[in-house]
Design an enzyme around this catalytic site. Structure first.
Site, PDB file in Angstrom:
ATOM      1  N   LYS A 198       0.831  -1.209   0.069  1.00  0.00           N
ATOM      2  CA  LYS A 198       0.166  -0.182  -0.120  1.00  0.00           C
ATOM      3  C   LYS A 198       0.866   1.346   0.010  1.00  0.00           C
ATOM      4  O   LYS A 198       0.552   2.161   0.596  1.00  0.00           O
ATOM      5  CB  LYS A 198      -0.939   0.095   1.193  1.00  0.00           C
ATOM      6  CG  LYS A 198      -1.871  -1.120   1.264  1.00  0.00           C
ATOM      7  CD  LYS A 198      -2.773  -1.194   2.299  1.00  0.00           C
ATOM      8  CE  LYS A 198      -2.090  -1.779   3.775  1.00  0.00           C
ATOM      9  NZ  LYS A 198      -3.317  -2.321   4.635  1.00  0.00           N
ATOM     10  N   ASP A 233      -5.949  -6.568   9.957  1.00  0.00           N
ATOM     11  CA  ASP A 233      -7.314  -5.974  10.148  1.00  0.00           C
ATOM     12  C   ASP A 233      -8.443  -6.987   9.572  1.00  0.00           C
ATOM     13  O   ASP A 233      -9.460  -7.116  10.054  1.00  0.00           O
ATOM     14  CB  ASP A 233      -7.459  -4.629   9.171  1.00  0.00           C
ATOM     15  CG  ASP A 233      -6.853  -4.953   7.710  1.00  0.00           C
ATOM     16  OD1 ASP A 233      -6.141  -5.887   7.349  1.00  0.00           O
ATOM     17  OD2 ASP A 233      -6.828  -4.069   7.079  1.00  0.00           O
TER      18      ASP A 233
HETATM   19  C1  BGC Z   1      -1.845  -6.269   3.180  1.00  0.00           C
HETATM   20  C2  BGC Z   1      -2.951  -6.899   4.159  1.00  0.00           C
HETATM   21  C3  BGC Z   1      -3.864  -6.063   4.732  1.00  0.00           C
HETATM   22  C4  BGC Z   1      -4.752  -5.524   3.596  1.00  0.00           C
HETATM   23  C5  BGC Z   1      -5.804  -4.601   3.912  1.00  0.00           C
HETATM   24  C6  BGC Z   1      -2.748  -5.508   2.337  1.00  0.00           C
HETATM   25  O1  BGC Z   1      -2.029  -4.585   1.404  1.00  0.00           O
HETATM   26  O2  BGC Z   1      -0.892  -6.853   2.683  1.00  0.00           O
HETATM   27  O3  BGC Z   1      -2.122  -7.355   5.299  1.00  0.00           O
HETATM   28  O4  BGC Z   1      -4.868  -6.970   5.581  1.00  0.00           O
HETATM   29  O5  BGC Z   1      -3.906  -4.659   2.703  1.00  0.00           O
HETATM   30  O6  BGC Z   1      -5.663  -3.551   4.858  1.00  0.00           O
END
Ligand code: BGC
Length: 497
Positions: A198, A233
């Site tokens: 992200k 989450d």
């Molecule tokens: C992460 C996950 C997370 C998801 C939603 C992804 O980029 O790898 O661990 O649960 O985003 O937040």
């Protein structure tokens, strides 16, 4: 011939752009000889992004297969999905009592929350939360800086407890730490960061136990609290939703990023041999954002991936999650503008800025039902400096719809893949009873078209009869309370208050 200077300015997605930024400002020349018209680009886009039922079924099957492969023996990373054992083998029962905190780091904001739990009868007596946005530079800075920032936010919040909240004498305040990135969990209260996603690119955290990082930062703040549960989450959402509804079997996050988790039988987790679960079950975090099998991808997806800080990774996430949908649309529009003067003679310079069209913007445009698409026009102008005619606005909406339809439909296929795997392994666990899929995240919550495409895809894949057993529910902000509940059910103190 028109000339455009693609000014690569700093945006909220700065780290994602770091490679592009290193490049010099580029001149984009539009060819005098018209090559491809917007209509032709749109037709090809629709063809490349199409998600007919057989394709969705293949994706669901591949998701099931990759889940199974990821659970296989060996230390990993092996084939298939990460399929991370979470060490959550008992979900909250409702008997939890006392004061618990949750700390949630997963996107551009971090949240702190406290909840006073009153057991079966009183349930949630009081709850309070605070939210702070993470300064941009901390997303690309050093690990200590990020954790110091979090710990100081927590310290500030904890110092303002009012009379509704009270911790039992002699006990430390316990925390459920929601950390929403791929973590190789080593126990319920420890786990090593595998990689950032992200757009985060903090140095010095990958390979470290993130609970240790938080503990060190809390110590630097003089804060004496204890992390009793480290949770993703999606896992927090499952725990939070299951607290109110025992039929919840799967939780999905569809926000900036995406992930899904579900309740798995220990006997189906060959890679976890040494752990004994009292319930015979464990929540598995699939990290399905890493999935990539058989997805209908386009040149725009490939270019966006190549320019990202994690090329070749998180392909499902880059196709279905909120961080990316608007950016894919922008890339299509730029091609239309460069090839054949969509938006006039010169390519609007602002449109060349990566991530200038966020997913909330394309969502707002798709809610414009006016005859002259006035809102679409003003959003294009305000966000990207683009002056547009009605016909061009219509084209923009078609591009948005194509990308959002593909995203929502594929997310639905992913959900069916999980349900399918669960039912194949334990007949009757999903079908022939009420099974709930709890979904949280701004994309699902705020984008009606995305939500509708997802629901259609699930229904189409399951067929009417089976889809009557499956309830898809929106769970708002369940992950914070879920993490606090998991801290309670994994408290170091016994449950006798
Ligand atoms: C992460 C996950 C997370 C998801 C939603 C992804 O980029 O790898 O661990 O649960 O985003 O937040």
């Amino acid at each position: 011939m028109s000339v455009t200077v693609a000014a690569l300015t700093s945006t909220a997605m700065g780290s994602f752009l770091s490679r592009s930024r290193r490049r010099k400002l580029t001149m984009t020349l539009r060819s005098d000889t018209v090559s491809v018209t917007p209509t032709e680009i749109l037709t090809k886009l629709k063809r490349d992004c199409a998600t007919p039922l057989p394709l969705l079924q293949q994706v669901a099957n591949a998701m099931s297969a990759d889940m199974r492969a990821g659970l296989g023996p060996g230390p990993g990373p092996g084939p298939g999905l990460p399929m991370i054992p979470t060490y959550v083998d008992n979900l909250p029962t409702g008997n939890e009592k006392g004061l618990f905190y949750a700390l949630d780091l997963g996107g551009t904001n971090f949240r702190v929350l406290r909840v006073q739990l009153g057991g079966k009868d009183e349930r949630v007596i009081a709850t309070e939360f605070d939210q702070v946005s993470i300064p941009q530079h901390l997303m690309f800075g050093a690990s200590e800086e990020l954790f110091d920032f979090i710990a100081s936010g927590l310290a500030k919040f904890a110092s303002n407890e009012d009379g509704r909240f009270h911790v039992s004498p002699g006990r430390k305040r316990e925390i459920g730490f929601t950390f929403s990135f791929p973590v190789k969990q080593t126990s319920i209260d420890s786990g090593i960061l595998v990689k950032w996603t992200k757009g985060f690119a903090v140095s010095g955290t990958v390979g470290r136990d993130v609970v240790a990082c938080l503990n060190e930062a809390m110590e630097r703040q003089g804060l004496d609290m204890r992390v009793s549960a480290l949770v993703n989450d999606a896992v927090g959402t499952l725990a939070g939703a299951e607290y109110w509804d025992n039929d919840v079997m799967v939780a999905v996050i569809l926000g900036t990023g995406t992930n899904a988790c579900y309740v798995e039988q220990m006997s189906a987790i060959p890679k976890l041999t040494e752990h004994v679960s009292s319930s015979g079950k464990m929540i598995i975090s699939t990290e399905w954002g890493a999935f990539s099998n058989g997805l209908p991808l386009t040149e725009f997806d490939r270019e966006m991936d190549a320019a990202s800080i994690n090329p070749g990774e998180q392909i499902f996430e880059k196709t279905i999650a909120g961080m990316y949908l608007g950016e894919i649309v922008r890339r299509v529009l730029i091609k239309m503008a460069e090839e054949d003067a969509l938006f006039g003679k010169s390519v609007p310079p602002n449109l060349s800025t990566p991530f200038i069209l966020g997913t909330p913007v394309i969502c707002a445009m798709q809610q414009d039902y006016s005859g002259d698409l006035h809102r679409v026009g003003s959003l294009l102008y305000d966000k990207a400096g683009v002056e547009s005619k009605l016909s061009e606005r219509k084209t923009v909406l078609e591009v948005c719809d194509t990308i959002v339809k593909r995203g929502g439909s594929l997310a639905g296929a992913g959900i069916v893949g999980i349900l399918q795997k669960m039912e194949e392994d334990s007949k009757g666990v999903i079908l022939g009873r009420r099974s709930v899929v709890a979904i949280d995240g701004g994309l699902y919550e705020n984008y009606p078209q995305y939500r509708a495409y997802l629901l259609d895809s699930v229904k189409e894949l399951l067929g009417t009869e089976k889809s009557n057993d499956v309830v898809i529910e929106h769970t708002k902000d369940g992950s914070g309370i879920g993490a606090a509940l998991l801290a309670a059910s994994n408290s170091i103190y016994n449950q006798d208050f």
